[in-house]
Design a protein around this motif. Structure first.
Motif, PDB file in Angstrom:
ATOM      1  N   HIS A 129       0.793  -1.125   0.039  1.00 39.73           N
ATOM      2  CA  HIS A 129       0.024  -0.240  -0.135  1.00 39.73           C
ATOM      3  C   HIS A 129       1.253   1.493  -0.643  1.00 39.73           C
ATOM      4  O   HIS A 129       1.926   1.218   0.881  1.00 39.73           O
ATOM      5  N   THR A 130       1.017   2.625  -0.761  1.00 38.94           N
ATOM      6  CA  THR A 130       0.845   3.177  -0.465  1.00 38.94           C
ATOM      7  C   THR A 130       0.126   4.268   0.719  1.00 38.94           C
ATOM      8  O   THR A 130      -0.653   4.176   1.384  1.00 38.94           O
ATOM      9  N   GLY A 131       1.076   5.126   0.916  1.00 32.75           N
ATOM     10  CA  GLY A 131       1.340   6.166   2.337  1.00 32.75           C
ATOM     11  C   GLY A 131       1.335   5.289   3.336  1.00 32.75           C
ATOM     12  O   GLY A 131       1.999   3.943   3.557  1.00 32.75           O
ATOM     13  N   SER A 132       0.514   5.959   4.699  1.00 35.15           N
ATOM     14  CA  SER A 132       0.735   5.767   6.160  1.00 35.15           C
ATOM     15  C   SER A 132       0.016   5.873   6.532  1.00 35.15           C
ATOM     16  O   SER A 132      -0.917   5.688   6.686  1.00 35.15           O
ATOM     17  N   THR A 139       3.401   9.786  -0.896  1.00 32.98           N
ATOM     18  CA  THR A 139       2.918   8.514  -1.674  1.00 32.98           C
ATOM     19  C   THR A 139       4.743   8.884  -2.739  1.00 32.98           C
ATOM     20  O   THR A 139       5.825  10.084  -2.605  1.00 32.98           O
ATOM     21  N   LEU A 140       4.931   7.795  -3.540  1.00 36.20           N
ATOM     22  CA  LEU A 140       6.081   8.095  -4.466  1.00 36.20           C
ATOM     23  C   LEU A 140       6.167   8.851  -5.475  1.00 36.20           C
ATOM     24  O   LEU A 140       6.853   9.170  -6.561  1.00 36.20           O
ATOM     25  N   ILE A 144      -1.732  10.087  -4.281  1.00 35.26           N
ATOM     26  CA  ILE A 144      -2.119   8.528  -4.645  1.00 35.26           C
ATOM     27  C   ILE A 144      -2.610   7.530  -5.252  1.00 35.26           C
ATOM     28  O   ILE A 144      -2.439   6.651  -6.123  1.00 35.26           O
ATOM     29  N   THR A 145      -3.663   8.927  -6.438  1.00 31.03           N
ATOM     30  CA  THR A 145      -3.605   7.830  -7.944  1.00 31.03           C
ATOM     31  C   THR A 145      -2.459   7.622  -9.163  1.00 31.03           C
ATOM     32  O   THR A 145      -2.644   6.431  -9.374  1.00 31.03           O
ATOM     33  N   ASP A 146      -1.724   8.449  -9.254  1.00 29.09           N
ATOM     34  CA  ASP A 146      -0.323   7.849  -9.880  1.00 29.09           C
ATOM     35  C   ASP A 146       0.113   6.635  -9.247  1.00 29.09           C
ATOM     36  O   ASP A 146       0.731   5.837 -10.398  1.00 29.09           O
ATOM     37  N   ASP A 147       0.132   6.506  -7.666  1.00 31.75           N
ATOM     38  CA  ASP A 147       1.132   5.658  -7.927  1.00 31.75           C
ATOM     39  C   ASP A 147       0.204   4.458  -8.001  1.00 31.75           C
ATOM     40  O   ASP A 147       0.737   3.370  -8.293  1.00 31.75           O
ATOM     41  N   ASP A 152       2.820  -1.005 -10.353  1.00 34.56           N
ATOM     42  CA  ASP A 152       2.209  -2.615 -10.500  1.00 34.56           C
ATOM     43  C   ASP A 152       1.800  -2.889  -8.780  1.00 34.56           C
ATOM     44  O   ASP A 152       0.826  -2.954  -8.442  1.00 34.56           O
ATOM     45  N   LYS A 153       3.217  -3.076  -7.710  1.00 29.23           N
ATOM     46  CA  LYS A 153       2.943  -3.646  -6.647  1.00 29.23           C
ATOM     47  C   LYS A 153       2.185  -2.626  -6.125  1.00 29.23           C
ATOM     48  O   LYS A 153       1.462  -3.231  -4.808  1.00 29.23           O
TER      49      LYS A 153
END
Length: 393
Positions: A129-132, A139-140, A144-147, A152-153
């Motif tokens: 999951h992205t975030g915390s 995000t990277l 969030i949407t882009d991540d 893929d993961k």
């Protein structure tokens, strides 16, 4: 060793009880299952595995693991260690989802993603999951949407924290925006786009999620709250959430302190939720593996720290059957089909032709683990790891 394997005379728990069958595994997938499989006309080199007196179940799906460790509530020295491959495989876990927790400063998404790739290379399936805990989410790719679309993961966001003094105290509008971004990212990438939610012991319980959904197009099913066995009040709030169609998760790692201070044992929570009429597919178990399990005094001061264990996932499912009379198919559902469904992992969690060849053999006599296969590769044989992580002895 042949990549084609035939399991003979296994009692298949899909997790539905399919009775005694033979199962043919070819490469990384389940090729076929039927009673009395005949390989006489085949020219393929087939390894035959005697599965008599065993249950053959799907590989376990752990929906919440801190791959790179967690903690830090007691300072830098209290940061917990990274997960190793056999932490998962000796407990039958063949698919795991990595998350960040309280600390998104010294524990980073790049490190989490790298560890996920490492564990996948070593033998199991991994996602993240992205975030915390905090909102706005780190995000990277910038959002969030882009991540979710570009990495893929990444399959969801979280675990965002609510009803907890360690949370960022998000408003309902902030939670809505996170859920909306995750939903769009999931739609455009073909992923679940769910929001994993850490639920603390605060008085607001699950109300932030109800408030976030109210008056919007969002659904409860997009939120996946965990630690629902934290105490009786959270448990009861979780039952209400599940009766309204949501999926709730019970944490299997615990401490004697937590159990003595009101935590509902995960095996008991599963049994009670089923008895309350909650469908098995709305109930999951997760380990919170490698998380810190802090012990606080009445003043909120840290007085102790333990580490979550991935293998508790299987141990609690087994306990639910042996001590709480939970049907085996329901206990297996909670660690296979149910988490795979809410996570959107269509190739995981069930035994059927075309599914990934993630399989666990359990001794019928005591439900202990005999063998574990992940993506068609045997990782555990006769209860011992035959494949270890790169830096394991």
């Amino acid at each position: 060793m042949s990549t084609v394997k035939l399991f003979k005379n296994a009692h298949l728990i899909s997790p539905a009880d399919l009775g005694t069958m033979d199962l043919l595994m070819a490469g990384s997938q389940i090729a076929a299952l039927q009673p009395g499989f005949d390989t006489g006309s085949s020219n393929l080199p087939i390894e035959v595995i005697d599965a008599s007196d065993c249950y053959l179940v799907p590989g376990f799906v752990d929906s919440l693991v801190h791959f790179i460790g967690g903690g830090g509530e007691g300072g830098f020295a209290s940061r917990t260690p990274e997960m190793q491959l056999t932490d998962a495989t000796l407990g039958g876990v063949t698919t795991a989802i990595g998350v960040l927790g309280t600390d998104a400063t010294t524990r980073t998404l790049t490190n989490l993603l790298a560890k996920a790739h490492a564990l996948e290379t070593e033998g199991i399936s991994t996602y993240c999951h992205t975030g915390s805990y905090e909102i706005p989410c780190r995000t990277l790719m910038g959002t969030i949407t882009d991540d979710l679309i570009l990495i893929d993961k990444f399959i969801g966001v979280g675990e965002i924290a609510i009803s907890d003094f360690r949370s960022s105290q998000p408003t309902k509008d902030e939670i809505r925006k996170v859920a909306a971004a995750a939903k769009v990212g999931g739609i455009l990438s073909g992923k679940a786009g769910l929001v994993s939610v850490h639920v603390g012991s605060g008085d607001s319980l699950l109300q932030p999620l109800w408030q976030a959904v109210e008056g919007t197009e969002l659904k409860l099913s997009q939120f996946y709250p965990t630690h629902i066995n934290r105490n009786e009040a959270v448990f009861q709030a979780g039952l209400e959430f599940a009766k309204a169609g949501g999926v709730i998760d019970f944490t299997t790692s615990t401490t004697s302190y937590d159990l003595q201070h009101g935590e509902v044992a995960a095996a008991a929570a599963l049994a009670r939720a089923l008895a309350a009429g909650i469908p098995a597919m709305n109930l999951t178990l997760s380990s919170d593996g490698n998380a810190s399990l802090p012990v606080y005094n009445d003043h909120g001061e840290l007085v102790g720290l333990e580490v979550g264990q991935v293998q508790t996932l299987y141990q609690v499912a087994r306990q639910a059957v042996l001590e709480y009379q939970v049907p085996l198919s329901d206990a297996i559902t909670a660690i296979t089909a149910a988490p795979a469904a809410i996570l959107g992992l269509k190739q995981k969690g069930r035994i059927a032709a075309g599914m990934d060849a993630d399989l666990v053999l359990l001794h019928k006599s005591d439900l202990t683990i005999r063998d574990v296969f992940a993506k068609g590769r045997q990782l555990v044989k006769n209860g011992k790891a035959i494949v270890k992580g790169t830096f394991e002895q």
